[in-house]
Design a protein around this motif. Structure first.
Motif, PDB file in Angstrom:
ATOM      1  N   ALA A 173      -4.494   8.828   2.906  1.00  0.00           N
ATOM      2  CA  ALA A 173      -5.256  10.033   2.590  1.00  0.00           C
ATOM      3  C   ALA A 173      -4.535  11.281   3.106  1.00  0.00           C
ATOM      4  N   LYS A 174      -4.001  11.187   4.330  1.00  0.00           N
ATOM      5  CA  LYS A 174      -3.309  12.347   4.894  1.00  0.00           C
ATOM      6  C   LYS A 174      -2.011  12.632   4.138  1.00  0.00           C
ATOM      7  N   ALA A 175      -1.277  11.555   3.826  1.00  0.00           N
ATOM      8  CA  ALA A 175      -0.021  11.731   3.089  1.00  0.00           C
ATOM      9  C   ALA A 175      -0.278  12.350   1.711  1.00  0.00           C
ATOM     10  N   LYS A 176      -1.338  11.935   1.043  1.00  0.00           N
ATOM     11  CA  LYS A 176      -1.655  12.483  -0.268  1.00  0.00           C
ATOM     12  C   LYS A 176      -2.075  13.947  -0.169  1.00  0.00           C
ATOM     13  N   LYS A 177      -2.817  14.256   0.868  1.00  0.00           N
ATOM     14  CA  LYS A 177      -3.234  15.644   1.041  1.00  0.00           C
ATOM     15  C   LYS A 177      -2.026  16.540   1.267  1.00  0.00           C
ATOM     16  N   LEU A 178      -1.097  16.056   2.101  1.00  0.00           N
ATOM     17  CA  LEU A 178       0.113  16.838   2.361  1.00  0.00           C
ATOM     18  C   LEU A 178       0.966  16.959   1.097  1.00  0.00           C
ATOM     19  N   ALA A 179       1.139  15.848   0.382  1.00  0.00           N
ATOM     20  CA  ALA A 179       1.946  15.873  -0.840  1.00  0.00           C
ATOM     21  C   ALA A 179       1.331  16.784  -1.893  1.00  0.00           C
ATOM     22  N   ALA A 180       0.011  16.747  -2.014  1.00  0.00           N
ATOM     23  CA  ALA A 180      -0.661  17.623  -2.983  1.00  0.00           C
ATOM     24  C   ALA A 180      -0.385  19.086  -2.648  1.00  0.00           C
ATOM     25  N   HIS A 181      -0.391  19.388  -1.367  1.00  0.00           N
ATOM     26  CA  HIS A 181      -0.088  20.756  -0.936  1.00  0.00           C
ATOM     27  C   HIS A 181       1.348  21.131  -1.274  1.00  0.00           C
TER      28      HIS A 181
ATOM     29  N   ARG B 112       0.796  -1.215   0.000  1.00  0.00           N
ATOM     30  CA  ARG B 112       0.000   0.000   0.000  1.00  0.00           C
ATOM     31  C   ARG B 112       0.836   1.277   0.000  1.00  0.00           C
ATOM     32  N   LEU B 113       1.967   1.260   0.734  1.00  0.00           N
ATOM     33  CA  LEU B 113       2.733   2.494   0.916  1.00  0.00           C
ATOM     34  C   LEU B 113       4.076   2.479   0.194  1.00  0.00           C
ATOM     35  N   GLY B 114       4.374   1.390  -0.509  1.00  0.00           N
ATOM     36  CA  GLY B 114       5.551   1.369  -1.367  1.00  0.00           C
ATOM     37  C   GLY B 114       6.871   1.384  -0.637  1.00  0.00           C
TER      38      GLY B 114
ATOM     39  N   TRP C 296       9.135   9.280  -0.263  1.00  0.00           N
ATOM     40  CA  TRP C 296       8.218   8.965   0.840  1.00  0.00           C
ATOM     41  C   TRP C 296       8.727   9.569   2.147  1.00  0.00           C
ATOM     42  N   HIS C 297      10.041   9.446   2.368  1.00  0.00           N
ATOM     43  CA  HIS C 297      10.615   9.961   3.608  1.00  0.00           C
ATOM     44  C   HIS C 297      10.497  11.483   3.695  1.00  0.00           C
ATOM     45  N   GLU C 298      10.518  12.151   2.563  1.00  0.00           N
ATOM     46  CA  GLU C 298      10.394  13.609   2.572  1.00  0.00           C
ATOM     47  C   GLU C 298       8.993  14.036   3.016  1.00  0.00           C
ATOM     48  N   VAL C 299       7.998  13.339   2.530  1.00  0.00           N
ATOM     49  CA  VAL C 299       6.624  13.655   2.933  1.00  0.00           C
ATOM     50  C   VAL C 299       6.437  13.378   4.425  1.00  0.00           C
ATOM     51  N   CYS C 300       6.993  12.264   4.889  1.00  0.00           N
ATOM     52  CA  CYS C 300       6.856  11.902   6.307  1.00  0.00           C
ATOM     53  C   CYS C 300       7.540  12.951   7.189  1.00  0.00           C
TER      54      CYS C 300
ATOM     55  N   ALA D 159       3.975   5.004  -4.532  1.00  0.00           N
ATOM     56  CA  ALA D 159       4.520   3.735  -5.021  1.00  0.00           C
ATOM     57  C   ALA D 159       6.040   3.818  -5.027  1.00  0.00           C
ATOM     58  N   ASP D 160       6.656   2.663  -4.802  1.00  0.00           N
ATOM     59  CA  ASP D 160       8.114   2.530  -4.967  1.00  0.00           C
ATOM     60  C   ASP D 160       8.902   3.554  -4.157  1.00  0.00           C
ATOM     61  N   GLY D 161       8.421   3.878  -2.971  1.00  0.00           N
ATOM     62  CA  GLY D 161       9.145   4.807  -2.107  1.00  0.00           C
ATOM     63  C   GLY D 161       9.002   6.251  -2.496  1.00  0.00           C
ATOM     64  N   GLU D 162       8.054   6.539  -3.387  1.00  0.00           N
ATOM     65  CA  GLU D 162       7.863   7.904  -3.849  1.00  0.00           C
ATOM     66  C   GLU D 162       6.399   8.310  -3.732  1.00  0.00           C
ATOM     67  N   VAL D 163       6.198   9.613  -3.617  1.00  0.00           N
ATOM     68  CA  VAL D 163       4.864  10.207  -3.689  1.00  0.00           C
ATOM     69  C   VAL D 163       4.908  11.179  -4.861  1.00  0.00           C
ATOM     70  N   ARG D 164       4.123  10.888  -5.882  1.00  0.00           N
ATOM     71  CA  ARG D 164       4.288  11.642  -7.131  1.00  0.00           C
ATOM     72  C   ARG D 164       2.946  12.064  -7.725  1.00  0.00           C
ATOM     73  N   VAL D 165       3.067  13.018  -8.616  1.00  0.00           N
ATOM     74  CA  VAL D 165       1.888  13.466  -9.362  1.00  0.00           C
ATOM     75  C   VAL D 165       1.789  12.614 -10.620  1.00  0.00           C
ATOM     76  N   ALA D 166       0.694  11.900 -10.755  1.00  0.00           N
ATOM     77  CA  ALA D 166       0.520  10.985 -11.886  1.00  0.00           C
ATOM     78  C   ALA D 166       0.696  11.705 -13.213  1.00  0.00           C
TER      79      ALA D 166
END
Length: 790
Positions: free
Chosen positions: A566-574, A520-522, A601-605, A586-593
């Motif tokens: 959901a929270k991680a995506k909201k923060l990343a979108a911001h 789920r969290l890559g 992932w660690h940066e968002v956390c 996915a794959d340790g990253e949070v990205r814009v499709a």
């Protein structure tokens, strides 16, 4: 799919410590000033307890205290309970006899404790226990459950007249009787499901400590559900207040259900720790395990199955006597009722079912849930009946099953269960193909040329797992809800801790639960740790049994991940100035499709915890919890084929081939699932041909009280299994899982016995089918039902 996510054959993370001797079990635990406990146990199955002379024991080397049952009762420690209320068909509640942790006046099975010795060493405690002098007045005993119900039988409890716990029924008796009277054919059988000893690798143990400064208790115990243990110990046994009691179940070396329950030793050790001010530890030996661990099965059943002229089942009527032993254990009332009778439809579309169950007290060890808990007993009845009916009707066993399979879902059975999804034809076809069922005749002829009798037997099982919707089980008498809890804690550097109210006693949860998170969290599963088994770390949970850890426990984790995601995506979108709906993890990253915009992932956390740039209204941190209450049971199912050769001169049975085709829904780790199936089949083979718990009917002594007399399966008793899975996704949980932990033990016994009875041409054979029993059945000749079929 992540590399080590759902569906990957990942090696178990926990095995490194297990195979290198680094596991931490209760017997490994040491605390400052710890002393040792030995129990004084009854040599009689039924006796009054007179005076207890402890003076000689108190003067033995190293002895610090000797405590008795009368002292325990005087201190207000409550009796052990059964946590599931079942009412008789006349509406009266079950008759629960009193079970004190140390018997003050009457013992009712061999091995029941009446006193405990606390000493500096384990050896000193045992030596002193041997010299505690008890005045015994031996009473008449009864070990046969059917005879226990007869007039004049020895009585165990004043609360249970005639030794009857309850006389319970489910289904429509009048409709079943009518269908039987109008049937074109009726198959009738008396079926015995033999008593078993669980034999977990790690014996039960308890270490209790009392801190007078904080008025706080700690109990380390071999438990499958430490939170329920804390609840029961505090709310019902008056041992310690719940908020002052910590229960820890560290590594647990096997359980198979026998470690679900609260046992007298845990109660007594906690009480003794406060009474003496000493930290005390008891570790059971194998003899104590044979005598006092909850046994399994032990049913005597008469069954009738009605068929019309087209070989369709029109009714099924079952009458069962269930042996509960000397006392009611924590879940024991539910096993031969709601976990047994509700599965008597099997995989078949049976319009009318009626089952009557009488629960009975006898002077034997208490009986409770053992791997499968009611479902093996139900499957054995159903599948012995189906194979026998096929022989009587002259129909090929697969075809009789196909004629009666449920083919439309959801399917409401006449006995509560609503099957949500399945494809029984797919499993049967897979099993028949893998076993070359069609070529059996040639193999049988070849065996005959070698002087061997070859037989083949089928079993099509279904079970109810993921126990179960709290409202449903509450309406049926359960004393607790059967939801599960989880908390997912994402740390600032992106590593993850999952706190689960489930527990593991060997199933591989530290791996499979981490695989779900990885999917789920890559993140790599090495970045995920699973925390369980400690009531001070995990707020509450319902433990592991009934193959519920995946379908219920992992579903709670999945719901918590939903919130984290959901929270991680909201923060990343911001942070990335994008729409939340375009964010993917996915794959340790949070990205814009569809773009190259991304964060690690660690940066968002880290951003969640530094909180320098959060969306308006968002709280810092990345930690979420969830409670999951299942919408329905799950229904694993499958088809097993067993092929045997019998030596007609000795009665020895060799299992030549065993094929299992199971439907477990979505499989998280195929390697772990295969291991679970292998272990379950081994236990099922053990019950079918080797294991059987025997009491002397006169004295109540356990005759099979050691491995000299109780035959566990060994490697040479088992073939290489052929296992496979088909898949229908379970619609009632977010992962689509059904559960796999008990299937092998459920489907195997009838397949083995069906194969042996086919080989010897005699259907009158009870488990365990030892060489002597098979030899005698051979000499008794073909049964009338086989002759009639021919």
């Amino acid at each position: 799919m992540a590399q080590d996510g759902i569906g990957a054959r990942v090696a178990r993370k926990e095995d490194k410590r297990f195979i290198t001797g680094k596991g931490r079990y209760v017997d490994d635990m040491r605390v400052a000033g710890m002393k040792h406990v030995a129990f004084v146990r009854s040599p009689y199955a039924h006796a009054k307890v007179g005076g207890i002379d402890t003076e000689q024991a108190r003067n033995m080397p190293g002895v610090l205290a000797v405590l008795t049952g009368s002292e325990l009762v005087a201190d207000g420690i409550g009796n052990l309970i059964c946590g599931w209320m079942v009412h008789s068909k006349d509406g009266t509640p079950m008759n629960m006899g009193a079970w004190p942790a140390l018997a003050p006046d009457v013992v009712r099975f061999v091995g029941q404790a009446v006193a405990m010795v606390i000493a500096e060493t384990r050896g000193e405690a045992r030596d002193a226990a041997d010299v505690v002098a008890v005045e015994w007045e031996e009473l008449p005993t009864i070990t046969d459950p059917a005879k226990a119900l007869t007039d004049g039988a020895p009585q165990l409890h004043p609360e249970a007249k005639g030794n009857l716990i309850y006389d319970w029924e489910i289904g429509d008796k009048a409709a079943a009787d009518k269908a039987l009277s109008e049937a074109a054919h009726v198959t009738r059988m008396e079926i015995v499901n033999n008593r078993l000893v669980p034999n977990a690798m790690e014996p039960r143990a308890a270490l209790a400590q009392y801190d007078a400064a904080d008025d706080h208790f700690t109990l380390w115990t071999t438990s499958q559900n430490p939170h329920v243990a804390r609840l029961v110990l505090s709310a019902f046994y008056n041992v310690a207040p719940e908020h002052k009691l910590r229960v820890i179940a560290p590594d647990v070396g096997g359980g198979f259900g026998s470690k679900i329950f609260i046992y007298p030793e845990e109660v007594a050790c906690l009480w003794a720790a406060r009474k003496t001010g000493l930290a005390v530890k008891w570790t059971g030996d194998r003899s104590e395990a044979f005598l006092t661990d909850a046994h399994g099965r032990d049913h005597v059943t008469v069954a009738e199955m009605a068929f019309d002229a087209n070989n369709r089942i029109t009714a099924f009527k079952v009458d069962t006597i269930a042996n509960f032993g000397a006392y009611m254990s924590l879940f024991s009332s539910s096993v031969p009722t709601y976990l047994y009778a509700t599965l008597l439809s099997g995989q078949y579309d049976i319009p009318t079912i009626h089952c009557n169950v009488r629960g009975v007290y006898t002077n034997t060890a208490p009986v409770d849930a053992y791997r499968g808990a009611g479902r093996p007993e139900a499957t054995y009845v159903v599948e012995r009946m189906m194979e026998t009916a096929a022989r009587e009707l002259g129909v090929a066993p697969p075809e009789l099953r196909r004629t009666n399979f449920i083919r439309e879902f959801p399917h409401q059975t006449p006995v509560i269960m609503n099957y949500d999804a399945g494809d029984y034809e797919a499993s049967l076809s897979a099993a028949l193909s893998a076993s070359d069922y069609a070529g059996f005749g040639e193999r049988k002829a070849e065996a005959a040329r070698r002087g061997k009798l070859r037989g083949i037997g089928l079993s099509c099982y279904i079970e109810a797992c993921g126990i179960a919707p709290s409202q449903a089980v509450g309406s049926l008498g359960a004393g607790v809800g059967l939801w599960e809890s989880a908390e997912v804690r994402v740390n600032p550097v992106g590593t993850i801790e999952v706190l689960t109210g489930s527990h593991s006693h060997g199933q591989g949860h530290e791996t499979t639960f981490a695989q779900l998170v990885a999917e789920r969290l890559g993140v790599p599963i090495d970045n995920v740790s699973i925390v369980h088994g400690d009531t001070d770390k995990v707020q509450f949970g319902m433990g592991t049994y009934g193959s519920r850890s995946g379908a219920v426990g992992m579903s709670a984790i999945s719901k918590a991940i939903d919130k984290v995601e959901a929270k991680a995506k909201k923060l990343a979108a911001h942070l990335l100035e994008a729409a939340e709906g375009d964010i993917e993890i996915a794959d340790g990253e949070v990205r814009v499709a569809g773009t190259d915009k991304k964060l690690g992932w660690h940066e968002v956390c880290l951003a969640a915890y530094t909180a320098h740039n959060l969306p308006e209204g968002m709280e810092p941190g990345l930690k979420e919890g969830s409670f999951y209450d299942p919408a329905n049971f799950t229904f694993p199912a499958g088809a097993y084929v067993c092929e045997v050769e019998v030596d007609p001169d000795t009665g020895h049975t060799e299992i030549i081939q065993f094929v299992a085709a199971d439907d477990f829904g979505r499989v998280i780790n195929p390697m772990i699932v295969e291991g679970q199936v292998h272990g379950g089949i081994a236990q099922g083979v053990g019950q079918a041909i080797l294991e059987g718990c025997v009491y002397d009917p006169e004295s109540g002594q356990l005759i099979t009280a050691s491995y000299n007399d109780y035959a566990m399966p060994r490697a040479h008793d088992l073939p290489s299994f052929k296992v496979s899975t088909t898949e229908t996704i379970c619609p009632s949980n977010p992962i689509g899982m059904k559960g796999c932990g008990e299937a092998g033990a459920i489907g195997t016994p009838p397949a083995v016995i069906n194969a042996i009875t086919d080989a010897i041409d005699n259907n009158d054979l009870a488990m365990p089918a030892t060489p002597e029993k098979v030899w005698r059945a051979l000499r008794a000749g073909a049964t009338p039902m086989r002759q009639a079929a021919e």
